[in-house]
Design a protein around this motif. Structure first.
Motif, PDB file in Angstrom:
ATOM      1  N   LEU A  87       0.832  -1.205   0.000  1.00  0.00           N
ATOM      2  CA  LEU A  87       0.000   0.000   0.000  1.00  0.00           C
ATOM      3  C   LEU A  87       0.866   1.254   0.000  1.00  0.00           C
ATOM      4  O   LEU A  87       0.612   2.208  -0.757  1.00  0.00           O
ATOM      5  CB  LEU A  87      -0.931  -0.013   1.210  1.00  0.00           C
ATOM      6  CG  LEU A  87      -1.843   1.216   1.369  1.00  0.00           C
ATOM      7  CD1 LEU A  87      -2.792   1.332   0.184  1.00  0.00           C
ATOM      8  CD2 LEU A  87      -2.631   1.127   2.680  1.00  0.00           C
ATOM      9  N   ALA A  88       1.901   1.262   0.852  1.00  0.00           N
ATOM     10  CA  ALA A  88       2.798   2.421   0.908  1.00  0.00           C
ATOM     11  C   ALA A  88       3.508   2.618  -0.433  1.00  0.00           C
ATOM     12  O   ALA A  88       3.675   3.759  -0.896  1.00  0.00           O
ATOM     13  CB  ALA A  88       3.827   2.227   2.021  1.00  0.00           C
ATOM     14  N   SER A  89       3.910   1.528  -1.070  1.00  0.00           N
ATOM     15  CA  SER A  89       4.596   1.625  -2.360  1.00  0.00           C
ATOM     16  C   SER A  89       3.679   2.182  -3.438  1.00  0.00           C
ATOM     17  O   SER A  89       4.113   2.982  -4.289  1.00  0.00           O
ATOM     18  CB  SER A  89       5.133   0.250  -2.767  1.00  0.00           C
ATOM     19  OG  SER A  89       6.067  -0.237  -1.822  1.00  0.00           O
ATOM     20  N   LEU A  90       2.416   1.787  -3.415  1.00  0.00           N
ATOM     21  CA  LEU A  90       1.470   2.313  -4.400  1.00  0.00           C
ATOM     22  C   LEU A  90       1.182   3.789  -4.150  1.00  0.00           C
ATOM     23  O   LEU A  90       1.014   4.560  -5.103  1.00  0.00           O
ATOM     24  CB  LEU A  90       0.180   1.493  -4.369  1.00  0.00           C
ATOM     25  CG  LEU A  90       0.322   0.027  -4.813  1.00  0.00           C
ATOM     26  CD1 LEU A  90      -0.997  -0.704  -4.657  1.00  0.00           C
ATOM     27  CD2 LEU A  90       0.814  -0.049  -6.260  1.00  0.00           C
ATOM     28  N   VAL A  91       1.135   4.195  -2.888  1.00  0.00           N
ATOM     29  CA  VAL A  91       0.982   5.625  -2.574  1.00  0.00           C
ATOM     30  C   VAL A  91       2.205   6.390  -3.083  1.00  0.00           C
ATOM     31  O   VAL A  91       2.087   7.472  -3.684  1.00  0.00           O
ATOM     32  CB  VAL A  91       0.799   5.833  -1.057  1.00  0.00           C
ATOM     33  CG1 VAL A  91       0.906   7.308  -0.693  1.00  0.00           C
ATOM     34  CG2 VAL A  91      -0.544   5.270  -0.610  1.00  0.00           C
ATOM     35  N   TYR A  92       3.382   5.833  -2.845  1.00  0.00           N
ATOM     36  CA  TYR A  92       4.624   6.461  -3.302  1.00  0.00           C
ATOM     37  C   TYR A  92       4.606   6.636  -4.822  1.00  0.00           C
ATOM     38  O   TYR A  92       4.937   7.711  -5.346  1.00  0.00           O
ATOM     39  CB  TYR A  92       5.798   5.588  -2.876  1.00  0.00           C
ATOM     40  CG  TYR A  92       7.144   6.055  -3.357  1.00  0.00           C
ATOM     41  CD1 TYR A  92       7.845   7.038  -2.665  1.00  0.00           C
ATOM     42  CD2 TYR A  92       7.723   5.511  -4.490  1.00  0.00           C
ATOM     43  CE1 TYR A  92       9.091   7.458  -3.098  1.00  0.00           C
ATOM     44  CE2 TYR A  92       8.969   5.935  -4.938  1.00  0.00           C
ATOM     45  CZ  TYR A  92       9.647   6.904  -4.245  1.00  0.00           C
ATOM     46  OH  TYR A  92      10.873   7.328  -4.680  1.00  0.00           O
ATOM     47  N   PHE A  93       4.211   5.585  -5.546  1.00  0.00           N
ATOM     48  CA  PHE A  93       4.155   5.653  -7.007  1.00  0.00           C
ATOM     49  C   PHE A  93       3.055   6.604  -7.467  1.00  0.00           C
ATOM     50  O   PHE A  93       3.250   7.411  -8.373  1.00  0.00           O
ATOM     51  CB  PHE A  93       3.911   4.261  -7.581  1.00  0.00           C
ATOM     52  CG  PHE A  93       3.892   4.215  -9.087  1.00  0.00           C
ATOM     53  CD1 PHE A  93       5.068   4.069  -9.798  1.00  0.00           C
ATOM     54  CD2 PHE A  93       2.702   4.312  -9.800  1.00  0.00           C
ATOM     55  CE1 PHE A  93       5.059   4.030 -11.185  1.00  0.00           C
ATOM     56  CE2 PHE A  93       2.675   4.277 -11.179  1.00  0.00           C
ATOM     57  CZ  PHE A  93       3.865   4.131 -11.876  1.00  0.00           C
TER      58      PHE A  93
ATOM     59  N   VAL B 210       7.676  -6.240  -7.165  1.00  0.00           N
ATOM     60  CA  VAL B 210       7.693  -5.296  -8.289  1.00  0.00           C
ATOM     61  C   VAL B 210       7.631  -3.850  -7.814  1.00  0.00           C
ATOM     62  O   VAL B 210       8.335  -2.982  -8.333  1.00  0.00           O
ATOM     63  CB  VAL B 210       6.534  -5.588  -9.266  1.00  0.00           C
ATOM     64  CG1 VAL B 210       6.523  -4.561 -10.407  1.00  0.00           C
ATOM     65  CG2 VAL B 210       6.636  -6.998  -9.827  1.00  0.00           C
ATOM     66  N   THR B 211       6.788  -3.573  -6.809  1.00  0.00           N
ATOM     67  CA  THR B 211       6.480  -2.174  -6.465  1.00  0.00           C
ATOM     68  C   THR B 211       7.232  -1.634  -5.258  1.00  0.00           C
ATOM     69  O   THR B 211       7.058  -0.463  -4.925  1.00  0.00           O
ATOM     70  CB  THR B 211       4.972  -2.016  -6.191  1.00  0.00           C
ATOM     71  OG1 THR B 211       4.618  -2.767  -5.008  1.00  0.00           O
ATOM     72  CG2 THR B 211       4.144  -2.502  -7.367  1.00  0.00           C
ATOM     73  N   PHE B 212       8.043  -2.434  -4.579  1.00  0.00           N
ATOM     74  CA  PHE B 212       8.703  -1.998  -3.342  1.00  0.00           C
ATOM     75  C   PHE B 212       9.355  -0.640  -3.558  1.00  0.00           C
ATOM     76  O   PHE B 212      10.264  -0.473  -4.379  1.00  0.00           O
ATOM     77  CB  PHE B 212       9.731  -3.031  -2.922  1.00  0.00           C
ATOM     78  CG  PHE B 212      10.320  -2.824  -1.555  1.00  0.00           C
ATOM     79  CD1 PHE B 212       9.539  -2.387  -0.495  1.00  0.00           C
ATOM     80  CD2 PHE B 212      11.665  -3.079  -1.334  1.00  0.00           C
ATOM     81  CE1 PHE B 212      10.091  -2.207   0.778  1.00  0.00           C
ATOM     82  CE2 PHE B 212      12.223  -2.916  -0.070  1.00  0.00           C
ATOM     83  CZ  PHE B 212      11.429  -2.467   0.977  1.00  0.00           C
ATOM     84  N   PHE B 213       8.922   0.359  -2.848  1.00  0.00           N
ATOM     85  CA  PHE B 213       9.231   1.750  -3.192  1.00  0.00           C
ATOM     86  C   PHE B 213      10.708   2.118  -3.191  1.00  0.00           C
ATOM     87  O   PHE B 213      11.132   2.977  -3.987  1.00  0.00           O
ATOM     88  CB  PHE B 213       8.434   2.724  -2.303  1.00  0.00           C
ATOM     89  CG  PHE B 213       8.818   2.733  -0.857  1.00  0.00           C
ATOM     90  CD1 PHE B 213       9.835   3.541  -0.397  1.00  0.00           C
ATOM     91  CD2 PHE B 213       8.136   1.941   0.059  1.00  0.00           C
ATOM     92  CE1 PHE B 213      10.183   3.560   0.944  1.00  0.00           C
ATOM     93  CE2 PHE B 213       8.474   1.951   1.406  1.00  0.00           C
ATOM     94  CZ  PHE B 213       9.504   2.761   1.850  1.00  0.00           C
ATOM     95  N   PRO B 214      11.594   1.526  -2.358  1.00  0.00           N
ATOM     96  CA  PRO B 214      12.995   1.952  -2.441  1.00  0.00           C
ATOM     97  C   PRO B 214      13.645   1.681  -3.799  1.00  0.00           C
ATOM     98  O   PRO B 214      14.558   2.404  -4.196  1.00  0.00           O
ATOM     99  CB  PRO B 214      13.673   1.131  -1.338  1.00  0.00           C
ATOM    100  CG  PRO B 214      12.593   0.881  -0.341  1.00  0.00           C
ATOM    101  CD  PRO B 214      11.362   0.657  -1.184  1.00  0.00           C
ATOM    102  N   GLN B 215      13.191   0.648  -4.513  1.00  0.00           N
ATOM    103  CA  GLN B 215      13.829   0.320  -5.785  1.00  0.00           C
ATOM    104  C   GLN B 215      12.921   0.540  -6.995  1.00  0.00           C
ATOM    105  O   GLN B 215      13.303   0.230  -8.117  1.00  0.00           O
ATOM    106  CB  GLN B 215      14.301  -1.147  -5.769  1.00  0.00           C
ATOM    107  CG  GLN B 215      13.266  -2.176  -5.360  1.00  0.00           C
ATOM    108  CD  GLN B 215      12.320  -2.589  -6.469  1.00  0.00           C
ATOM    109  OE1 GLN B 215      12.687  -2.591  -7.641  1.00  0.00           O
ATOM    110  NE2 GLN B 215      11.096  -2.931  -6.118  1.00  0.00           N
ATOM    111  N   LEU B 216      11.743   1.100  -6.793  1.00  0.00           N
ATOM    112  CA  LEU B 216      10.744   1.168  -7.863  1.00  0.00           C
ATOM    113  C   LEU B 216      11.122   2.161  -8.956  1.00  0.00           C
ATOM    114  O   LEU B 216      10.921   1.887 -10.144  1.00  0.00           O
ATOM    115  CB  LEU B 216       9.380   1.545  -7.264  1.00  0.00           C
ATOM    116  CG  LEU B 216       8.215   1.773  -8.242  1.00  0.00           C
ATOM    117  CD1 LEU B 216       7.957   0.529  -9.072  1.00  0.00           C
ATOM    118  CD2 LEU B 216       6.964   2.183  -7.480  1.00  0.00           C
TER     119      LEU B 216
END
Length: 515
Positions: A37-43, A163-169
């Motif tokens: 969820l955090a990664s999708l918010v980040y994206f 796929v979406t993990f925000f540090p490497q997205l």
């Protein structure tokens, strides 16, 4: 949401950490779901233009891509070795590449067609979705590995986080499912540990220092000099050309190294170790060695899924060189939808062919190797020259960009470097774009750092901040300068953050952010 922004550092990251810690006793996939969820918010935070309203289409794009590739991967795994599995693989890989091709290369094709024939396709402006180059390559690798029998039946939440993990997205590293998914499934990664917090914050501070204090300061020399070369108002002097080339060579080093450190540090806060992506590439003794150190996960992908698929070195010497050139040419186009990026890739392909030929000749004729200082300086100079068309590629991107402007900037810098516009060191005050002192000090300081000091991974080596360092830098005796979670090193980290705060006057994108 950039790593070097207040909203990421002071709001987003703390909120995600607190939420993850609060869910440490919840079922495993609840905690992982929070990171998704955090990664999708980040994206989803990203907007192509601040003047336009937010749209969910790009969030739908990455979610749709993840869902489709997950189920295609399962289909391939269940039919591996059969025609249906091969067809699913071909369909999945083709769909991924077509999606990337449309968003990233349709504009280049249109502009090239118009330049050659006078009539383009009049395509509307196509916005390049954030991180599409990276999450496309990760999923292509997943599909190929499913066909090879190297994947497992992963849970969908695990795959989505992979796929979406925000540090490497946004800008890598290009992670492999075999590196990340087992970490997500291990219970020991639940919750936050004090050591992970210490290592992660230190890595973040080092990355911020490289970006804000070093890279952005060097940009104050490189940007106006390359801008002058593109404008063509007057020829660069020899001193300006060399300063611009060296400043950008160091700027992209500290910019990408800083991003890599911040990505590794952000992931380590959650107990996740990303693969190493950057290991002192300007200390390389050859171009082959350079590509083992620069954007290491991209080099791995190009080797494992393109070069080897083309035949590698299994079909004779001539075919090997052809495969190297094709791989690096495509690698150059992956970096940017412009012909100057292809030129950069072709230059590195040529370098690699020469490097392999020299190794073959030395072995055949029993020549001695070049002394390490000589080979290191020669490699650095070759790499730095290739950065000129790469930097000039900025003048080719975007609706108003043109290949002509990018090539003109490249030609102008190279001509001035080698004295074709005279041998003067610096222009007079009336036409100066960068003062000599402001240009030379950061260049000299940057060269000292990249050549003489240990890198972040070596500095934090006691606590293995990233995956993949040991084969490159085997564990030896511990050094006094290696970081430890102690009060003196806490003061060191706070000193870095203080220096960052003093230079944090404006937000600047990372160079690899546009790829």
């Amino acid at each position: 949401m950039l790593f070097n922004s207040y909203i990421y550092l002071l709001i987003f990251l703390p909120v995600v950490l607190v939420g993850y810690q609060a869910l440490r006793r919840a079922p495993l996939r609840v905690g992982l779901g929070w990171l998704v969820l955090a990664s999708l918010v980040y994206f989803g935070w990203w907007k192509p233009s601040p003047d336009e309203p937010w749209t969910p289409r790009y969030l739908a794009l990455i979610l749709g891509s993840c869902v489709a590739n997950y189920f295609v991967g399962r289909l391939i795994s269940g039919r591996r070795g059969r025609p249906a599995g091969r067809a699913a693989l071909a369909t999945g890989v083709t769909a991924n590449l077509l999606l990337l091709g449309y968003f990233k290369y349709a504009g280049l094709f249109d502009k090239t067609l118009a330049a050659l024939t006078g009539n383009g396709l009049d395509l509307p402006d196509i916005v390049l979705p954030l991180g599409i180059s990276f999450f496309t390559f990760q999923q292509v690798a997943y599909l190929v590995d499913a066909w090879r029998g190297e994947t497992e039946e992963y849970h969908f939440i695990d795959y989505l986080l992979f796929v979406t993990f925000f540090p490497q997205l946004i800008a890598g590293p290009i992670v492999h499912h075999g590196e990340m998914l087992p970490q997500f499934s291990e219970k020991k990664s639940r919750g936050i540990r004090s050591l992970d917090l210490s290592v992660g914050i230190t890595c973040l501070a080092l990355g911020l220092f490289k970006k804000v204090v070093l890279a952005d300061y060097l940009a104050r020399t490189a940007t106006p000099i390359f801008g002058l070369a593109a404008a063509g108002d007057r020829p660069l002097t020899m001193g300006e050309a060399w300063a611009g080339m060296l400043a950008y060579t160091l700027q992209i080093y500290f910019d990408f190294s800083g991003y890599s450190d911040m990505a590794i540090g952000s992931a380590r806060l959650f107990g996740i170790r990303l693969p190493l992506n950057f290991h002192s590439p300007y200390k390389a003794a050859s171009v082959i060695d350079f590509w083992r150190r620069w954007h290491m996960t991209l080099s791995r992908f190009l080797r494992d899924y393109l070069y080897i698929s083309l035949g590698g070195n299994r079909k004779g010497t001539a075919r090997r060189y052809l495969n190297l050139m094709a791989t690096m040419l495509l690698g150059g186009l992956w970096h940017g939808a412009g012909w100057t990026f292809a030129m950069w890739g072709a230059l590195h392909g040529f370098y690699l062919c020469v490097n392999h030929f020299w190794h073959h000749l030395r072995k055949h004729l029993d020549f001695p190797a070049l002394p390490l200082p000589a080979s290191g300086v020669l490699t650095f100079f070759a790499v730095a020259l290739a950065w000129i068309p790469f930097r000039a590629g900025n003048f080719e991107l975007g609706p108003e960009g043109s290949t002509t402007a990018a090539l003109a900037a490249t030609k102008s810098v190279l001509a001035s470097m080698f004295g074709l516009h005279g041998l003067s060191g610096w222009p007079g005050d009336s036409v100066i774009v960068v003062t000599k002192s402001r240009a030379l000090r950061p260049i000299v300081g940057g060269l000292v750092i990249v050549w003489l000091l240990p890198n972040t991974q070596q500095f934090l080596r006691r606590y293995r901040p990233a995956l993949g360092l040991k084969p490159l830098d085997p564990w030896g005796a511990r050094r006094w300068w290696q970081w430890r979670p102690s009060w003196p090193w806490l003061l060191f980290t706070l000193g870095l953050l203080y220096a960052v705060g003093r230079g944090f006057d404006q937000l600047s994108e990372f160079i690899y952010f546009q790829f």
